[in-house]
Structure formats: C-alpha cells, structure tokens
Design an enzyme around this catalytic site. Structure first.
Site, short mmCIF file in Angstrom:
data_model
loop_
_atom_site.label_atom_id
_atom_site.label_comp_id
_atom_site.label_asym_id
_atom_site.label_seq_id
_atom_site.Cartn_x
_atom_site.Cartn_y
_atom_site.Cartn_z
CB CYS A 76 -0.93 -0.01 1.21
SG CYS A 76 -1.91 1.48 1.35
CE LYS A 110 -4.82 4.20 -6.09
NZ LYS A 110 -5.29 2.85 -5.87
CB ALA A 126 10.34 -14.59 9.01
CB ILE A 172 -4.20 -2.71 -10.81
CG1 ILE A 172 -4.09 -2.96 -9.30
CG2 ILE A 172 -2.89 -2.20 -11.38
CD1 ILE A 172 -3.01 -3.93 -8.87
NE ARG A 216 -14.45 -11.84 -13.27
CZ ARG A 216 -14.18 -12.53 -12.17
NH1 ARG A 216 -15.15 -13.01 -11.43
NH2 ARG A 216 -12.93 -12.74 -11.81
CB THR A 237 -4.85 -0.89 2.79
OG1 THR A 237 -3.96 -1.22 1.74
CG2 THR A 237 -4.08 -0.33 3.97
CB ALA A 269 -12.53 4.03 -3.39
CG HIS A 314 -28.61 23.23 -3.14
ND1 HIS A 314 -28.79 22.30 -4.14
CD2 HIS A 314 -28.78 24.45 -3.71
CE1 HIS A 314 -29.07 22.93 -5.27
NE2 HIS A 314 -29.06 24.22 -5.04
P1 NDP Z 1 -8.30 -7.79 -9.98
O1 NDP Z 1 -8.55 -9.14 -9.48
O2 NDP Z 1 -9.14 -6.66 -9.51
O3 NDP Z 1 -8.38 -7.80 -11.58
C1 NDP Z 1 -7.63 -8.71 -12.33
C2 NDP Z 1 -7.96 -8.49 -13.79
O4 NDP Z 1 -7.13 -9.34 -14.58
C3 NDP Z 1 -9.40 -8.84 -14.13
O5 NDP Z 1 -9.86 -7.97 -15.13
C4 NDP Z 1 -9.26 -10.27 -14.65
O6 NDP Z 1 -10.27 -10.64 -15.55
C5 NDP Z 1 -7.94 -10.17 -15.39
N1 NDP Z 1 -7.29 -11.46 -15.55
C6 NDP Z 1 -6.90 -12.32 -14.58
N2 NDP Z 1 -6.35 -13.42 -15.12
C7 NDP Z 1 -6.41 -13.26 -16.46
C8 NDP Z 1 -6.02 -14.07 -17.55
N3 NDP Z 1 -5.45 -15.25 -17.37
N4 NDP Z 1 -6.24 -13.59 -18.81
C9 NDP Z 1 -6.82 -12.39 -18.99
N5 NDP Z 1 -7.21 -11.58 -17.99
C10 NDP Z 1 -7.00 -12.01 -16.74
O7 NDP Z 1 -6.77 -7.54 -9.72
P2 NDP Z 1 -5.86 -6.25 -9.74
O8 NDP Z 1 -4.54 -6.76 -10.16
O9 NDP Z 1 -6.46 -5.14 -10.51
O10 NDP Z 1 -5.83 -5.82 -8.23
C11 NDP Z 1 -5.62 -6.78 -7.21
C12 NDP Z 1 -6.42 -6.47 -5.99
O11 NDP Z 1 -5.80 -5.43 -5.27
C13 NDP Z 1 -7.83 -5.98 -6.26
O12 NDP Z 1 -8.75 -7.01 -6.47
C14 NDP Z 1 -8.12 -5.21 -5.01
O13 NDP Z 1 -8.57 -6.11 -4.04
C15 NDP Z 1 -6.78 -4.63 -4.66
N6 NDP Z 1 -6.66 -3.25 -5.12
C16 NDP Z 1 -7.45 -2.30 -4.54
C17 NDP Z 1 -7.39 -0.99 -4.95
C18 NDP Z 1 -8.27 0.02 -4.32
O14 NDP Z 1 -8.74 -0.22 -3.21
N7 NDP Z 1 -8.55 1.15 -4.97
C19 NDP Z 1 -6.49 -0.56 -6.02
C20 NDP Z 1 -5.72 -1.64 -6.58
C21 NDP Z 1 -5.82 -2.92 -6.13
P3 NDP Z 1 -11.65 -11.25 -15.00
O15 NDP Z 1 -12.42 -10.13 -14.40
O16 NDP Z 1 -12.26 -11.84 -16.21
O17 NDP Z 1 -11.27 -12.29 -13.99
#
Ligand code: NDP
Length: 455
Positions: A40, A48, A112, A175, A201, A307, A337, A431
């Site tokens: 984070c 970010k 560790a 991301i 998704r 986080t 968010a 408002h």
């Molecule tokens: P996510 O799980 O959110 O998204 C992964 C993306 O990669 C999806 O679009 C998924 O598609 C795609 N994907 C995965 N495997 C494949 C594949 N084999 N081929 C093609 N596409 C693929 O992960 P992120 O990396 O974006 O972030 C990780 C996590 O970190 C988040 O889920 C969240 O929990 C956390 N995070 C939170 C943030 C915030 O609070 N603002 C910011 C950034 C990260 P599909 O949907 O079809 O599975």
C-alpha cells in the site's frame, strides 16, 4: 519463547497487529524483507493516488478555461513527479519503522521462514514465538503467455524511467482501470484489453457500464472480450497479440491481471499451515490457520484484499490475543473505492447480488456535475441506491463520479448502521453538492429481483 507474538510482514496489517499487541503488553517481533509499509505505502494505494492526482491537475488546467482562466498547459515532467513521489514514500517508510520502534517492537529487516510451528529462521537467526501472524500480502501476477516477461507489472509502474507514449494495459480490475486513467491523463495513448464484455467484473452493472463509457469518452481505446496471446519485443517497443491474432504496437505492455498471495518459500509445510489452490493461506473465522497458534491476516488470505480491511483484522487479532477483547471483523458492507477517472465509491450489495436475495427497489440518478456545465468536459456522475423492498433498508450504495470515494465513506456508515430509504429521505441535503442526490432520489427507477417477474 523469545516473543509472545511474531509478525511476518511489515505491511499495513502486520504493522497494526504488532503495534497494538505491543501496547497490550506483549513481547513482539516483526520481520520485513522488502519495504516497511508493504504494498500500500510503497507500490500501491499511496503512490497510485499521487499519480491519479497528477493526472487531475492536467485536467483541471484544461477545464479552467470555462471559468475564465487562460492557462497554458506545458508538458508533463514525469521525472519530477516520480522524484516527488519517492520523497514522500521514503518519508512514510521511515514513519512505519519508527511507529514500530516507538511501540517497543523488535524489528528485523529480514526474511522469515518456518522451521516448525513455533520456530522461525529470521535472516539466519533462530527465533521462537508463542503466536505467529502471517501478514505477507501478495504480489502482481502475469498471464502465462509467450513473452509475458516483456510486460511490466504494477510494481514497475511507479519507477518507469520514462512515461510511455502508447501503452496496452491487460485486465480490467482495480489496477487496470486506475492506471488507464492515470496514463491517459498524463498524455499517453491507452489501450485497455480485457476478457469481459465490461470492466470491473463483480461491481454493480450500472457502475461497469458508466465506467466503460467514461473511459471511452476520455479517449481510452477499449478492447473488450479479448485475451492476451503473445508479447514480442520490437527494439525498445512491444508487439502485443491479442483477441484472436490482432496486433498492437506499443511502448509498454502492462499486465494488471491480478495478484497472488505471497506464500512461496516460507516453509509453511514445516508448520502445518495449509494454502488453497490459489496459494492463499486458509483460515477460520478467528483468523487461525490449520495450525492453531499461527494466524493470517490481509491479502495473504485472499478474501477482501483492501488495506483498511487488513488493518482492521490486525487490530482485532491483537485485541483478541492480548487485549482481553476477543472480536472479529465483518466481511459484510466493506466499502471500497476504485480511483479510476472519474472514481468509484461503493458499499454493500450490487443490484445483481441483492436481487438474488429478494425484491429490491432501485434508484439511479445520472447527471452532469455542476463543474462540467461550465468546464465543458463530457463527464457524467452516476449515483445509485439499492433498497431491500421488504425491510426498506439501503443494502447498496454506488457512485461513479468526482469525489465518490470521499462521499461513499459517509454513506457507508449509514449502510453499516442499517439505515432505511426513509432515513435517507428525511436527511436534508447540502446544496449545491452531488452528494445531496443520495437524499433526494424519490422516484424509483425500477424493481429488480423476485418481484420484477411478478410486476
Ligand atoms: P483484480 O482481481 O481486480 O483484476 C484482475 C484483472 O485481470 C481482471 O480484469 C481479470 O479478468 C484479469 N485477468 C486475470 N487473469 C487473467 C487471464 N489469465 N487472462 C486475462 N485476464 C485475466 O486484480 P488487480 O490486479 O487489478 O488488483 C488486485 C487487488 O488489489 C484488487 O482485487 C483489489 O482487491 C486490490 N486493489 C485495490 C485498490 C483500491 O482499493 N482502490 C487498487 C488496486 C488494487 P476477470 O475479471 O475476467 O477475472
């Protein structure tokens, strides 16, 4: 035992757990092999958001003309931004370390690994502990296609030597969509390649549609329903083959395709800790692994990878073990968010989830925010309430639009408290704000769920 508690991982969750436990009088050790503050602080939320804000300034400079300002926008200086960001991250790094130190925890800048359920090898030193917490987080994963190693991952984006002029981002999760907005706002040509028909998704359908529209409007080229197939080097550039043989020549391919729990080479098998198919540590409702004196919190358990959730778990675990206050953190109504452009704030159930449980009243408002009536920027705000028809409780609140994360944090309190639509309605609006829309939506947009069929 050398320690009452040993925490593996100095990220948000681990640091909170260690500090609170120490405050309760426990003898605490913490090991971190990479950077204090974890993902984070170093290669996630914090840097970010600074990059998102860098993009916002560019847009504000453009928008100012509608308000009578003559601002000549020069080129963006990526090196300057990264240097400023690095300075701030270093400062935060130091703060995390000092917090632990100040709390009386013993710090180990080392990896560790488990020797047995109570014994760890910490940078070559044998250490024993009554309780051990695994808080090692996760790391970004590439899709295993030929040439995958030619793609960057989110860790790299914060240290790119130059800002890409043309970038292909694979994925459409948090991301991917956040960085699509960042790179577009900083002047790159951005292509988003994803395998779903819509980004994000799992999020509410209206948010997903609204975000796709917003990304396209700001100039991001969307390639829905496409998988990556191959990456080849083309000098310094890259050629991405995707979606059944289509080719895209770019400076950079960025795999934002999910994260994997960091459980490899930890000797978990020596301690009787089990992992699931995705490599995440399996825990029970009390955060206990298969070995009762070993716990796991945060992303390494791959449930809600946020986080503040890891921090809440770390705090609850420390209170439970050493504070005579056993408690757990609810997985329900965790607000989140997405710092896309514009951002998303969300809490509770999506319309689709709520509809599975029974009839729901859905209220949707979509409008041009006041600022953009003058700025001329083509940007809409979307706000939505999902209300359980039987109880009239607001079970979901969703927003796409400027300040959505700031606003949803407050709405989340109401949702967590079980506020009804009538409670929202009797709250006077402020408002003129976008937020007032959440308390002035009177006309039901539609009914979803079981009653939908009946009506
Ligand atoms: P996510 O799980 O959110 O998204 C992964 C993306 O990669 C999806 O679009 C998924 O598609 C795609 N994907 C995965 N495997 C494949 C594949 N084999 N081929 C093609 N596409 C693929 O992960 P992120 O990396 O974006 O972030 C990780 C996590 O970190 C988040 O889920 C969240 O929990 C956390 N995070 C939170 C943030 C915030 O609070 N603002 C910011 C950034 C990260 P599909 O949907 O079809 O599975």
């Amino acid at each position: 035992m050398d320690f009452d508690l040993f925490v593996i991982g100095g990220g948000s969750g681990g640091v909170r757990c260690a500090r609170i436990a120490s405050g309760h009088g426990a003898r605490v050790g913490v090991a971190e092999e990479r950077f204090w503050g974890g993902t984070c602080v170093n290669v996630g939320c914090v840097p970010k958001k600074l990059l998102v804000q860098a993009g916002e300034y560019g847009a504000w400079a453009d928008d100012a003309a509608g308000f009578g300002w003559t601002i000549k926008k020069g080129p963006h200086d990526w090196d300057k931004l990264i240097a400023a960001k690095d300075k701030e991250i270093n400062r935060l790094n130091g703060i995390y370390r000092r917090l632990l130190d100040g709390a009386g925890c013993k710090i180990f800048d080392a990896r560790a690994t488990f020797i047995d359920a109570h014994t760890l090898d910490v940078g070559g030193q044998r250490i024993t502990a009554e309780h051990i917490v695994i808080a090692t987080g996760g790391h970004p994963e590439r899709v295993p296609v030929p040439g995958a190693e030619l793609a960057i991952i989110s860790d790299d984006t914060f240290y790119l030597p130059v800002m890409p002029k043309k970038i292909a981002i694979v994925g459409s999760g948090f991301i991917a969509v956040e960085f699509a907005g960042i790179f577009q706002a900083l002047g790159a040509e951005v292509h988003l390649i994803y395998r779903q028909p819509l980004p994000l998704r799992g999020f509410d359908q209206d948010l997903r549609e609204g975000l796709a529209e917003a990304l396209a409007t700001q100039g991001v080229t969307l390639h829905p329903s496409c998988n990556p197939e191959k990456i080849e080097a083309n000098g310094e550039g890259r050629i991405l083959t995707y979606g059944g043989g289509q080719k895209l020549e770019v400076d950079t391919v960025f795999f934002a395709t999910g994260r994997r729990a960091a459980t490899e080479r930890m000797g978990l098998e020596n301690a009787g800790v089990t992992v699931n198919k995705a490599g995440a540590v399996v825990i029970d409702t009390k955060l206990r692994t298969a070995q009762p004196n070993i716990y796991a919190i945060g992303d390494v358990t791959d449930r809600i990878n946020l986080t503040p959730f890891a921090i809440a778990e770390g705090h609850a675990l420390a209170d439970s073990l050493f504070g005579k206050n056993p408690r757990s953190v609810s997985l329900a109504n965790v607000p989140a968010a997405v710092f896309s452009t514009p951002p998303i704030g969300t809490v509770g159930l999506t319309e689709e989830q709520a509809a599975l449980e029974g009839p729901v009243d859905v209220y949707v408002a979509k409008f041009t925010p006041m600022r953009h009536t003058l700025s001329g920027r083509a940007r809409k705000t979307m706000m939505k309430l999902v209300v359980d028809q039987a109880t009239q409780k607001v079970v979901g609140a969703h927003m796409l639009g400027e300040d959505a994360p700031e606003l949803i944090q407050g709405i989340a309190i109401a949702v967590v408290m079980g506020a009804t639509k009538a409670d929202f309605d009797r709250t006077i609006g402020i408002h003129p704000t976008a937020a007032e829309e959440f308390v002035t939506m009177r006309t039901r947009t539609r009914v979803a769920g079981v009653a939908q069929a009946a009506e």
